[in-house]
Enzyme design. Sequence first.
Site, PDB file in Angstrom:
ATOM      1  N   LYS A   1       7.878  12.994  43.318  1.00 31.44           N
ATOM      2  CA  LYS A   1       7.494  14.923  44.139  1.00 31.44           C
ATOM      3  C   LYS A   1       8.487  15.221  44.910  1.00 31.44           C
ATOM      4  O   LYS A   1       9.539  15.181  45.348  1.00 31.44           O
ATOM      5  CB  LYS A   1       6.172  14.672  45.504  1.00 31.44           C
ATOM      6  CG  LYS A   1       5.666  15.653  45.442  1.00 31.44           C
ATOM      7  CD  LYS A   1       4.812  15.688  47.095  1.00 31.44           C
ATOM      8  CE  LYS A   1       5.436  15.485  48.655  1.00 31.44           C
ATOM      9  NZ  LYS A   1       4.638  15.577  49.518  1.00 31.44           N
TER      10      LYS A   1
ATOM     11  N   LYS B   1      10.055  19.061  50.300  1.00 34.42           N
ATOM     12  CA  LYS B   1      12.304  19.228  51.029  1.00 34.42           C
ATOM     13  C   LYS B   1      12.721  17.953  51.796  1.00 34.42           C
ATOM     14  O   LYS B   1      13.778  18.517  52.189  1.00 34.42           O
ATOM     15  CB  LYS B   1      11.401  20.423  51.983  1.00 34.42           C
ATOM     16  CG  LYS B   1      10.501  21.335  52.416  1.00 34.42           C
ATOM     17  CD  LYS B   1       9.450  21.709  54.084  1.00 34.42           C
ATOM     18  CE  LYS B   1       7.980  22.306  53.269  1.00 34.42           C
ATOM     19  NZ  LYS B   1       7.452  22.665  54.177  1.00 34.42           N
TER      20      LYS B   1
ATOM     21  N   LYS C   1       6.423   8.307  55.187  1.00 35.48           N
ATOM     22  CA  LYS C   1       7.454   8.775  56.221  1.00 35.48           C
ATOM     23  C   LYS C   1       7.849   7.896  57.358  1.00 35.48           C
ATOM     24  O   LYS C   1       8.789   7.815  57.763  1.00 35.48           O
ATOM     25  CB  LYS C   1       6.493   9.847  57.044  1.00 35.48           C
ATOM     26  CG  LYS C   1       6.520  10.926  55.876  1.00 35.48           C
ATOM     27  CD  LYS C   1       6.700  12.307  55.985  1.00 35.48           C
ATOM     28  CE  LYS C   1       6.591  13.131  54.782  1.00 35.48           C
ATOM     29  NZ  LYS C   1       6.147  14.826  55.657  1.00 35.48           N
TER      30      LYS C   1
HETATM   31  P1  TYM Z   1       3.911  21.330  53.481  1.00 43.33           P
HETATM   32  O1  TYM Z   1       4.458  21.979  54.516  1.00 43.33           O
HETATM   33  O2  TYM Z   1       4.300  20.067  53.192  1.00 43.33           O
HETATM   34  O3  TYM Z   1       3.548  21.962  52.044  1.00 43.33           O
HETATM   35  C1  TYM Z   1       2.706  22.887  51.832  1.00 43.33           C
HETATM   36  C2  TYM Z   1       1.992  23.600  50.992  1.00 43.33           C
HETATM   37  O4  TYM Z   1       2.846  23.133  49.390  1.00 43.33           O
HETATM   38  C3  TYM Z   1       2.509  22.020  48.368  1.00 43.33           C
HETATM   39  N1  TYM Z   1       3.612  21.094  48.310  1.00 43.33           N
HETATM   40  C4  TYM Z   1       2.972  21.043  46.687  1.00 43.33           C
HETATM   41  N2  TYM Z   1       2.171  21.626  45.928  1.00 43.33           N
HETATM   42  C5  TYM Z   1       3.131  21.249  44.821  1.00 43.33           C
HETATM   43  N3  TYM Z   1       3.998  20.651  44.346  1.00 43.33           N
HETATM   44  C6  TYM Z   1       4.866  19.713  45.600  1.00 43.33           C
HETATM   45  N4  TYM Z   1       5.704  19.467  44.856  1.00 43.33           N
HETATM   46  C7  TYM Z   1       4.165  20.095  47.085  1.00 43.33           C
HETATM   47  N5  TYM Z   1       4.539  20.072  47.807  1.00 43.33           N
HETATM   48  C8  TYM Z   1       4.181  20.829  48.994  1.00 43.33           C
HETATM   49  C9  TYM Z   1       1.440  20.940  49.725  1.00 43.33           C
HETATM   50  O5  TYM Z   1      -0.134  20.879  49.228  1.00 43.33           O
HETATM   51  C10 TYM Z   1       0.943  22.180  51.297  1.00 43.33           C
HETATM   52  O6  TYM Z   1      -0.511  22.841  50.606  1.00 43.33           O
HETATM   53  N6  TYM Z   1       0.193  18.849  56.260  1.00 43.33           N
HETATM   54  C11 TYM Z   1       0.270  19.949  55.582  1.00 43.33           C
HETATM   55  C12 TYM Z   1       0.938  21.163  56.140  1.00 43.33           C
HETATM   56  C13 TYM Z   1      -1.370  21.386  57.094  1.00 43.33           C
HETATM   57  C14 TYM Z   1      -2.053  21.904  56.218  1.00 43.33           C
HETATM   58  C15 TYM Z   1      -3.017  22.153  57.906  1.00 43.33           C
HETATM   59  C16 TYM Z   1      -1.904  22.710  55.174  1.00 43.33           C
HETATM   60  C17 TYM Z   1      -1.013  21.276  57.640  1.00 43.33           C
HETATM   61  N7  TYM Z   1      -2.267  21.894  58.207  1.00 43.33           N
HETATM   62  C18 TYM Z   1      -4.148  22.569  57.630  1.00 43.33           C
HETATM   63  C19 TYM Z   1      -3.976  22.944  55.682  1.00 43.33           C
HETATM   64  C20 TYM Z   1      -4.091  23.126  56.345  1.00 43.33           C
HETATM   65  C21 TYM Z   1       1.886  19.967  54.842  1.00 43.33           C
HETATM   66  O7  TYM Z   1       2.464  19.055  55.624  1.00 43.33           O
HETATM   67  O8  TYM Z   1       2.592  20.774  53.939  1.00 43.33           O
END
Ligand code: TYM
Length: 332
Positions: free
Chosen positions: A194, A197, A111
């Site tokens: 992947k 967003k 990033k």
């Molecule tokens: P975020 O907002 O990017 O994504 C949310 C969830 O979606 C999953 N995900 C995917 N799974 C499969 N294929 C994909 N292409 C894909 N893109 C996203 C992510 O693995 C996630 O489960 N850091 C985290 C948010 C967070 C969090 C936490 C999660 C902050 N604090 C505490 C768990 C526990 C994130 O950026 O997710």
Amino acid sequence: MNRIFSGMQPTRQLHLGNYLGALRNWVDLQNSYECIFCVVDLHALTIDQDSEVLRNNIREVAAAYIAAGIDPDKNILFNQSVVPGHAELSWILSCHTPLGWLNRMTQFKEKAGKQKDMANLGLYAYPTLMAADILLYKATHVPVGEDQKQHLELARDIAGAFNRRYETEFFPLPEPQILGEATRVMSLRDGKKKMSKSDESEYSRINMTDDADTIAQKIRKAKTDPEPLPETVTELEARPEADNLVTIYGALAGQSREQVLAQFAGAQFSDFKKSLVDLSVDKLAPITSRMKELLGDKAEIDRLLKKGGERAAAIAEKNLNDVKDIIGLLRP
Ligand code: TYM
């Protein structure tokens, strides 16, 4: 006691990867665990946000959780910034996290890009805030997509380091739950990237708010190769775009890739894509329309988030006080 914590960032719209990799699994898990589902709005600040758009995105993610089937009464559903303990514990944990551990995080490298000096401190410290989210509730399980594995390992390392330093077993070591067929949904434009967003191409992802025509158009344009669908998963694995579409189909239909191939081996992609459009629309349309309905009453979403925030804050405050007592911060 088993407790789940998980969250999604309210940056832009949720997509099929978020749904298949995480949200759909949460819906199943809510019946077997005490669950806390968070809209991690503080994490969203690591990229530049328009305040009005951010406010709406927070409500939209909450609406997506509920529309997908998360029960806001049974589970705790809230937005991160209403519980001050997240930021507070994040600071405490950051004082127990060696820089070397953060330097290993691949997401920061991706990033921040080439201009690391211009990346903000929040982006660098992102994984300690994520560890704080989980540990603030002493969560034992964290259902996420595969891309969060490294962050989860760091959260475990931080919990372990804290426990050793203070000779306690205060924090459970949180277990990642990477479940289902679609733990890493790939871009529709590039099977090696992947679905995300932040991809500039709208055609790379299916958003949870896309209507039937948009879904059909995106799947029709999805990159494939000229060969028909193969008979075996081994042959499929050498063809990332084809593999991705079969994986998505399987995840939506509740089938393994083998089962999908048993049905479609030998078919042309143009035909398979028609079935994939029908299935995607069938599964996503009810969620999208429920989301729209929920977003029509913003006051109700705010009320639900407020109630969830109060329930989360009660757990957080107790645990944070315990942490302060353990490390020697005076609470006069
Ligand atoms: P975020 O907002 O990017 O994504 C949310 C969830 O979606 C999953 N995900 C995917 N799974 C499969 N294929 C994909 N292409 C894909 N893109 C996203 C992510 O693995 C996630 O489960 N850091 C985290 C948010 C967070 C969090 C936490 C999660 C902050 N604090 C505490 C768990 C526990 C994130 O950026 O997710």
